[in-house]
Design a protein around this motif. Sequence first.
Motif, mmCIF file in Angstrom:
data_model
loop_
_atom_site.group_PDB
_atom_site.id
_atom_site.type_symbol
_atom_site.label_atom_id
_atom_site.label_comp_id
_atom_site.label_asym_id
_atom_site.label_seq_id
_atom_site.Cartn_x
_atom_site.Cartn_y
_atom_site.Cartn_z
ATOM 1 N N SER A 1 17.406 -1.456 3.112
ATOM 2 C CA SER A 1 17.015 -0.971 1.790
ATOM 3 C C SER A 1 17.330 -1.993 0.708
ATOM 4 O O SER A 1 16.515 -2.250 -0.196
ATOM 5 C CB SER A 1 17.733 0.348 1.487
ATOM 6 O OG SER A 1 17.444 1.327 2.466
ATOM 7 N N ARG B 1 1.543 1.572 0.688
ATOM 8 C CA ARG B 1 1.640 2.309 1.930
ATOM 9 C C ARG B 1 2.440 1.487 2.918
ATOM 10 O O ARG B 1 2.555 0.268 2.790
ATOM 11 C CB ARG B 1 0.259 2.601 2.513
ATOM 12 C CG ARG B 1 -0.537 1.339 2.875
ATOM 13 C CD ARG B 1 -1.810 1.689 3.605
ATOM 14 N NE ARG B 1 -2.604 0.530 3.918
ATOM 15 C CZ ARG B 1 -2.417 -0.242 4.975
ATOM 16 N NH1 ARG B 1 -1.413 0.003 5.791
ATOM 17 N NH2 ARG B 1 -3.191 -1.282 5.207
ATOM 18 N N GLY B 2 3.013 2.135 3.857
ATOM 19 C CA GLY B 2 3.783 1.422 4.873
ATOM 20 C C GLY B 2 2.864 0.894 5.956
ATOM 21 O O GLY B 2 1.636 1.053 5.915
ATOM 22 N N ILE C 1 9.736 1.338 5.527
ATOM 23 C CA ILE C 1 9.937 2.654 4.905
ATOM 24 C C ILE C 1 10.623 2.500 3.557
ATOM 25 O O ILE C 1 10.201 3.085 2.546
ATOM 26 C CB ILE C 1 10.759 3.558 5.839
ATOM 27 C CG1 ILE C 1 10.022 3.759 7.160
ATOM 28 C CG2 ILE C 1 11.042 4.897 5.165
ATOM 29 C CD1 ILE C 1 10.818 4.518 8.199
ATOM 30 N N SER D 1 8.261 1.103 0.938
ATOM 31 C CA SER D 1 7.360 2.116 0.375
ATOM 32 C C SER D 1 8.086 3.003 -0.626
ATOM 33 O O SER D 1 7.552 3.330 -1.693
ATOM 34 C CB SER D 1 6.772 2.946 1.514
ATOM 35 O OG SER D 1 5.933 3.961 1.015
ATOM 36 N N VAL D 2 9.322 3.394 -0.302
ATOM 37 C CA VAL D 2 10.100 4.236 -1.219
ATOM 38 C C VAL D 2 10.402 3.493 -2.511
ATOM 39 O O VAL D 2 10.348 4.054 -3.608
ATOM 40 C CB VAL D 2 11.396 4.710 -0.536
ATOM 41 C CG1 VAL D 2 12.283 5.458 -1.523
ATOM 42 C CG2 VAL D 2 11.077 5.599 0.659
ATOM 43 N N SER E 1 13.521 0.368 9.242
ATOM 44 C CA SER E 1 13.785 0.899 7.905
ATOM 45 C C SER E 1 13.162 0.069 6.799
ATOM 46 O O SER E 1 12.913 0.588 5.707
ATOM 47 C CB SER E 1 15.298 0.994 7.663
ATOM 48 O OG SER E 1 15.913 1.839 8.591
#
Length: 658
Positions: free
Chosen positions: A362, A445-446, A312, A315-316, A309
């Motif tokens: 996160s 970018r991831g 991801i 990137s978010v 995670s």
Amino acid sequence: MKLSFIRRLNWMLTGVVSVLMLVSLAVQTNHVNTLFRPLIEPELARKAEVVGSYVVAQIDRAVALGFELDKLVGVDELLSDALAANPDVKYLALEIGGRLHAFSGTEEARSGSRLTVADAPPEGESPQFLDTVLALEGNEAARLHVGVDSGYVRSAMNEVVFDLGSVLIVAILLNIEILLLVVGSSVAAPLRRVTAVMKQAADGHLGVRVASRNRDEVGELSRAVDWALDSVQHKADMTASEQAMTKIGMMQRVVELRFAIFIFSLAEELTRTFLSVYIKQLFEPVPGLSMEMVIGAPIALFMLLWAVSQPIAGSVSERRGRRAVFLGGALLSFVGLVGSGLATDLIQLIVARCLTAVGYASVFIAAQGFVIDATDPKQRAQAIAMYAGGILSAGVCGPAIGGVIAGQVGFRTTFLISAGLALLAAFMAWQVLPRVRAAQGKSSRGLRLADAVLCLRNPRFVGLAVFSAVPAKLGLTALLFFLLPLALDDQGVSQSWIGRVLLLYWLLMIVVSPMAAKLSDRSGQRGGFLVVGGLVAAGAAWVLSMPGSLGTALAGVALLGVAHAMLGAPQLAMLADVCVKERAALGETTVIGMFRLIERLGSVVAPFLAGLFLAHYGYAGALKGIGAVLAACVAVQLLLSALFRPRPPADFPQRTPA
């Protein structure tokens, strides 16, 4: 501006408060001994009388029904049942005419068919047991002896002292975090803001202002600087000034974010001491899988989702903003921790832990991204170190506090308290992090498969990531988070003591890591640090496998803490040396992300591997098995280092012998 005075002020205040806390601990310890010891000893005697009266009543009832006392059967079973229900009672003995008729308990209280507790202890020594004697009705020759360990009071007092000592350590670290927050936000950050404004003004950006709301001396200084700039401003580059003010404001919030990260990390660390034990309580048989493998599944899935995670979520956060990702992750963790506390079976717990893992990934990646956004490259290393310091402090405080809380209120309530801390961290971040997107305009970018292929084609990267970083995480998760809590719980060690044992690891990490980093930089022998650290970690596993008491557990955890402190900084420093081409092609952030992703695979594999060993070889065999794996990884790392030594630059050819 180095603000060395602020650092000295922090350490001075910390030292003063620590001394005061130490004096307070000594006073409280003495007060507990003088106040509660006289109250506990009579209570123990009354407890012995209550237990003995129950047994005597059962025997008297049988005699009243016409059974002869010396021919009663099942008395041993009666004594054993009463002893099992009262673990603080050490023995129960029915004596008839000076000889034992029935006995249950420690063999140290008797010698053959007679009790030895009536014998006088050696001169200068206190008796080992407090013996309470109860007579049976209508039979003067029959007596029931109830024995309580005379050291019970002393051990109970020592337990209180150890709890107070753990609280002292936690309070000192918590005091450091609060001082960093208060002094940093009230003094250090405003002074840095004044310095930044003056530097911008010197570059011609006269539209910048300190705009401090403080009502203290620092606020007066800030307003004086603003008045001076107002008086000399003629024409200011307002666009540049607005950008500079935004950057200055973000830098000021890094200090405040550290405390939010500390609180959030504390929420997970509270559960470290009992998580594997809690999973064991919810165990349900799964066809084809052993109990140990099933217990390892929630921990492994947590680590896997955490690793996957992070890129991801990073990137978010680049697209949606750090604040949104941090708050979303904190709320997911809150839901996951509440669900973990309310879970009634293993499936519910796994789902809850998966939510928690995504939330934690996160939060940490969003916080790290904000620190990078808010600091200049020259200050970035110090800012990241400060951010990581909050996580390490939580690692020290969490197990100690969590062990005490779990021992007092239970596992489920501790999860709910952790959920409350996660929600508190979300509220703090909601106030600290900017509402605007922190990284607008950045392309991101991831991680991609091509990045992994490029890095894995470098054998020195493989040796560092796969055979040094992965084993470090494998050892941490398998030994400290999985096997050790289960083994200590199986030996009857309390949750409070398990928390204290884990506390030692984080304390040594905090103390030894800076020294190891400094020594590795001075010597330049980073490979040697990795080899020695890996071997010490393997040795720690073998020490933990030795039979014994808490002493061996403390020694093994201490060795593991020293080993991982030796590995941390040299690994990252060596990564820059072995991945020159990869950093040029992919960028430093991508290479570090690839390294961290591979590193966390060790945490994913650890519970399954430890569970497999545990199912076949028991606790000692599992600990030795993990140690053998760690030692084998060091051997492979040495082999790769020997086969793929770095080539000298072309400008400096090797000498040939004459």
